[in-house]
Design a protein around this motif. Structure first.
Motif, PDB file in Angstrom:
ATOM      1  N   GLU A   1       0.820  -1.223   0.000  1.00 42.86           N
ATOM      2  CA  GLU A   1       0.000   0.000   0.000  1.00 42.86           C
ATOM      3  C   GLU A   1       0.849   1.266   0.000  1.00 42.86           C
ATOM      4  O   GLU A   1       0.334   2.359  -0.257  1.00 42.86           O
TER       5      GLU A   1
ATOM      6  N   ARG B   1      -8.093  -0.846  -1.825  1.00 43.93           N
ATOM      7  CA  ARG B   1      -8.759  -2.054  -2.295  1.00 43.93           C
ATOM      8  C   ARG B   1      -7.797  -2.950  -3.065  1.00 43.93           C
ATOM      9  O   ARG B   1      -7.808  -4.178  -2.918  1.00 43.93           O
TER      10      ARG B   1
ATOM     11  N   HIS C   1       2.406  -9.062   0.154  1.00 48.25           N
ATOM     12  CA  HIS C   1       2.298  -8.026   1.172  1.00 48.25           C
ATOM     13  C   HIS C   1       3.375  -6.957   1.076  1.00 48.25           C
ATOM     14  O   HIS C   1       3.301  -5.954   1.798  1.00 48.25           O
TER      15      HIS C   1
ATOM     16  N   ARG D   1      -2.810  -8.539  -0.789  1.00 46.87           N
ATOM     17  CA  ARG D   1      -2.532  -9.172   0.501  1.00 46.87           C
ATOM     18  C   ARG D   1      -3.288 -10.493   0.646  1.00 46.87           C
ATOM     19  O   ARG D   1      -2.783 -11.454   1.243  1.00 46.87           O
ATOM     20  N   ASP D   2      -4.503 -10.535   0.128  1.00 42.24           N
ATOM     21  CA  ASP D   2      -5.280 -11.776   0.185  1.00 42.24           C
ATOM     22  C   ASP D   2      -4.574 -12.913  -0.541  1.00 42.24           C
ATOM     23  O   ASP D   2      -4.786 -14.095  -0.213  1.00 42.24           O
TER      24      ASP D   2
ATOM     25  N   GLN E   1      -5.529  -4.660  -0.618  1.00 46.36           N
ATOM     26  CA  GLN E   1      -6.186  -5.762   0.075  1.00 46.36           C
ATOM     27  C   GLN E   1      -6.251  -7.011  -0.799  1.00 46.36           C
ATOM     28  O   GLN E   1      -6.039  -8.130  -0.320  1.00 46.36           O
TER      29      GLN E   1
END
Length: 322
Positions: free
Chosen positions: A112, A120, A131, A126-127, A123
């Motif tokens: 991020e 969004r 990361h 990361r899912d 995220q």
């Protein structure tokens, strides 16, 4: 160079920061409301110093001349420079990343933190276990495209590797014009507020026409007792400097405020993103009443030009009171 000013910086001070940037380089791209880009290639040769030194000079000037500290990121691309400025804690500082440092510096940052990656998108990455920027750079671009979509995925994959071919495009802050009214006493009167707003509309429209400009949007700012403010901006369907068009949008803005028992101390109406009036295409109109009002508007302008701006004032009896 990517420069971040403090949040909620007044527009007039922001313009002065842009002037300080223009003293360092002729290629400045305003990124309203509080950021800017500067192309340093020619400036480095002209001033005979490195990028970090120019960033430090800028900070000294904005602090000493304007009382404003800035965060300055410097890098070989817009993405790297903007990411660097975002890593500086407030109130200000300078972070310069050289071409040979890009990969090692970007790698450990959270996804991020990469300029251009929204919450969004971060995220979604990361899912899938991505990361940090280094992992994003290691994933095949085709995979990133499947996760984020075609264009967004390509851009994210490239920027994670420090690739960003976008140039700094010179762009000045769009011109604006504003008019204000301060109430002698705190007012709750809806009719009085609308009368003041209509007066501001007519004054602003006359000012724009006199300057040969038209506004693409309006910003309404309401000031309340206690020092709080409410502000909202909306775009016009087409750029205009006509009383009719500005009044319609101004009334929508004040309706959106939902005033009930708020005690107003002042009101400001600002024409945003101004353009030359000759750039506005004149539409053929079959509305006879509107055409009559436009003719009356021209006559009013001539009367004001001859007898002064206060020669004609809007009639409060014509106000629509909510």
């Amino acid at each position: 160079m990517h420069v971040r000013c403090p949040d909620r910086l007044p527009e007039d001070v922001y313009r002065q920061v842009l002037e300080q940037l223009a003293e360092l380089s002729p290629v400045v791209q305003a990124l309203p409301p509080t950021a800017a880009l500067v192309e340093l290639k020619g400036a480095l040769r002209y001033h005979g110093v490195d990028g970090r030194r120019l960033g430090e000079v800028l900070r000294v000037r904005t602090i000493s001349r304007l009382g404003v500290d800035v965060r300055v990121g410097i890098g070989p691309s817009i993405t790297v420079a903007a990411t660097a400025s975002g890593q500086i804690t407030e109130p200000g500082g300078v972070l310069a990343i050289g071409p040979a440092q890009v990969t090692d510096w970007l790698g450990p940052l959270p996804v991020e933190a990469l300029h251009g990656i929204g919450p969004r998108q971060a995220q979604v990455l990361r899912d899938y276990g991505i990361h940090c920027v280094g992992l994003l750079a290691a994933v095949p671009p085709a995979t990133v495209q499947r996760l984020l979509g075609g264009r967004a995925g390509r851009q994210a994959a490239d920027r994670a590797r420090g690739i960003d071919p976008r140039p700094v495009t010179p762009r000045a802050l769009p011109a604006s014009a504003s008019v204000s009214r301060t109430f002698p006493r705190h007012t709750l009167d809806g009719a009085a507020v609308r009368a003041a707003l209509l007066d501001l509309v007519v004054t602003l429209a006359h000012q724009l026409r006199g300057r040969g400009q038209a506004a693409r949007g309006l910003t309404l700012t309401l000031r309340f007792a206690g020092g709080t403010t409410w502000e909202k901006t909306r775009r016009l369907p087409e750029a205009s400097a006509h009383d009719d068009d500005l009044r319609t949008l101004a009334y929508r803005l004040i309706d959106a405020a939902g005033l009930q028992r708020g005690r107003l101390t002042g009101i400001t109406l600002k024409g945003e993103d101004l353009i030359a009036a000759d750039q506005v295409a004149e539409q053929i109109s079959f509305d006879g009443a509107r055409e009559a009002r436009l003719v009356a508007e021209e006559v009013s302008d001539r009367i004001r030009a001859k007898f002064g701006p206060g020669a004609i004032r809007p009639a409060t009896t014509l106000l629509r009171v909510s």
